[in-house]
Design an enzyme around this catalytic site. Structure first.
Site, PDB file in Angstrom:
ATOM      1  N   HIS A  27     -32.193 -23.250  53.123  1.00 26.47           N
ATOM      2  CA  HIS A  27     -31.908 -23.259  51.689  1.00 26.47           C
ATOM      3  C   HIS A  27     -31.605 -24.668  51.194  1.00 26.47           C
ATOM      4  O   HIS A  27     -32.001 -25.056  50.092  1.00 26.47           O
ATOM      5  CB  HIS A  27     -30.725 -22.336  51.389  1.00 26.47           C
ATOM      6  CG  HIS A  27     -30.266 -22.384  49.971  1.00 26.47           C
ATOM      7  ND1 HIS A  27     -29.199 -23.165  49.563  1.00 26.47           N
ATOM      8  CD2 HIS A  27     -30.729 -21.779  48.852  1.00 26.47           C
ATOM      9  CE1 HIS A  27     -29.029 -23.024  48.269  1.00 26.47           C
ATOM     10  NE2 HIS A  27     -29.936 -22.184  47.810  1.00 26.47           N
TER      11      HIS A  27
ATOM     12  N   SER B  50     -32.701 -17.188  46.300  1.00 29.67           N
ATOM     13  CA  SER B  50     -33.285 -18.121  47.264  1.00 29.67           C
ATOM     14  C   SER B  50     -33.237 -17.539  48.670  1.00 29.67           C
ATOM     15  O   SER B  50     -34.203 -17.647  49.441  1.00 29.67           O
ATOM     16  CB  SER B  50     -32.537 -19.450  47.222  1.00 29.67           C
ATOM     17  OG  SER B  50     -32.659 -20.075  45.960  1.00 29.67           O
TER      18      SER B  50
ATOM     19  N   ARG C   7     -29.031 -20.997  55.717  1.00 26.13           N
ATOM     20  CA  ARG C   7     -28.383 -21.933  54.791  1.00 26.13           C
ATOM     21  C   ARG C   7     -28.973 -23.337  54.935  1.00 26.13           C
ATOM     22  O   ARG C   7     -29.111 -24.063  53.950  1.00 26.13           O
ATOM     23  CB  ARG C   7     -26.878 -21.956  55.008  1.00 26.13           C
ATOM     24  CG  ARG C   7     -26.154 -22.653  53.864  1.00 26.13           C
ATOM     25  CD  ARG C   7     -24.670 -22.408  53.912  1.00 26.13           C
ATOM     26  NE  ARG C   7     -24.026 -23.077  52.793  1.00 26.13           N
ATOM     27  CZ  ARG C   7     -23.422 -22.475  51.784  1.00 26.13           C
ATOM     28  NH1 ARG C   7     -23.371 -21.154  51.749  1.00 26.13           N
ATOM     29  NH2 ARG C   7     -22.858 -23.163  50.810  1.00 26.13           N
TER      30      ARG C   7
END
Length: 211
Positions: A38, A12, A35
């Site tokens: 994500h 990812s 992050r």
């Protein structure tokens, strides 16, 4: 201390790296932004996250010192407690814990936040849901002799959300915030978890944790 990243997360992150392209974030800033993307699949956050000068270093240092982490709601706590327990084991407290009745004119979250502020004035405060609680903290900071180690300001919604973030921006407290109406518990948790991961990079104990 090191963290073993799950292969799916690695894949990812590679997709995010390709799609985000050239950027001006520092490596630490990008670790946080990536992050968040994500966790949300929303690339707009790359234009919304703001870092005050020295905020990331302040957050890493506080995590390593194992200062208490105060969250506005239980959902944020649940999003961070697993990784925190596996690494630095900071106390993690939700502002709503133990609050049955709000103070007059305040929400339960505001009431709990003010209680936590009295108990942990130099903690890390993480907001993903409650703008009124963030406003309450910002109003208390100028009255105090100390300051939180870090404030993560990412409440989501329409009422008082933008105002709370603007009020936070006007303070001198170390902060990472999400501009505008966007945010939420997953975003706030992602920011804190990214800081924990950064804190492990020079931690030096050699353990490996998978997440």
């Amino acid at each position: 201390m090191s963290l073993t990243i799950h292969p799916i997360m690695t894949q990812s992150f590679a997709v995010i790296d390709r799609e985000i392209g050239v950027h001006n974030f520092s490596p630490q800033e990008y670790a946080i932004v990536r992050r968040v993307i994500h966790s949300t699949a929303d690339f707009e956050f790359k234009d919304l996250i703001r870092f005050s000068l020295g905020a990331i270093d302040a957050g890493i240092a506080a995590i390593r010192r194992r200062v208490p982490i105060v969250t506005d709601v239980g959902m944020v706590k649940q999003g961070i407690v697993g990784l925190v327990e596996q690494t630095f084991a900071n106390p993690v407290i939700s502002a709503l814990e133990g609050i049955k009745e709000p103070l007059p004119g305040k929400t339960r979250t505001e009431t709990g936040l003010l209680k936590c502020w009295q108990e942990y004035p130099q903690g890390i405060f993480v907001f993903g849901n409650a703008p009124t609680a963030l406003l309450a903290l910002c109003n208390e900071i100028p009255k105090a002799s100390g300051s939180p180690a870090l404030v993560i300001g990412a409440p989501v919604g329409f009422i008082s959300v933008v105002e709370s973030k603007m009020t936070l921006a006007a303070t001198e407290v170390p902060q990472i915030r999400v501009e505008g109406r966007k945010g939420g518990s997953p975003v706030a948790a992602a920011i804190l978890n990214a800081l924990v991961c950064l804190a492990t990079e020079e931690g030096g104990r050699g353990e490996s944790f998978e997440f």
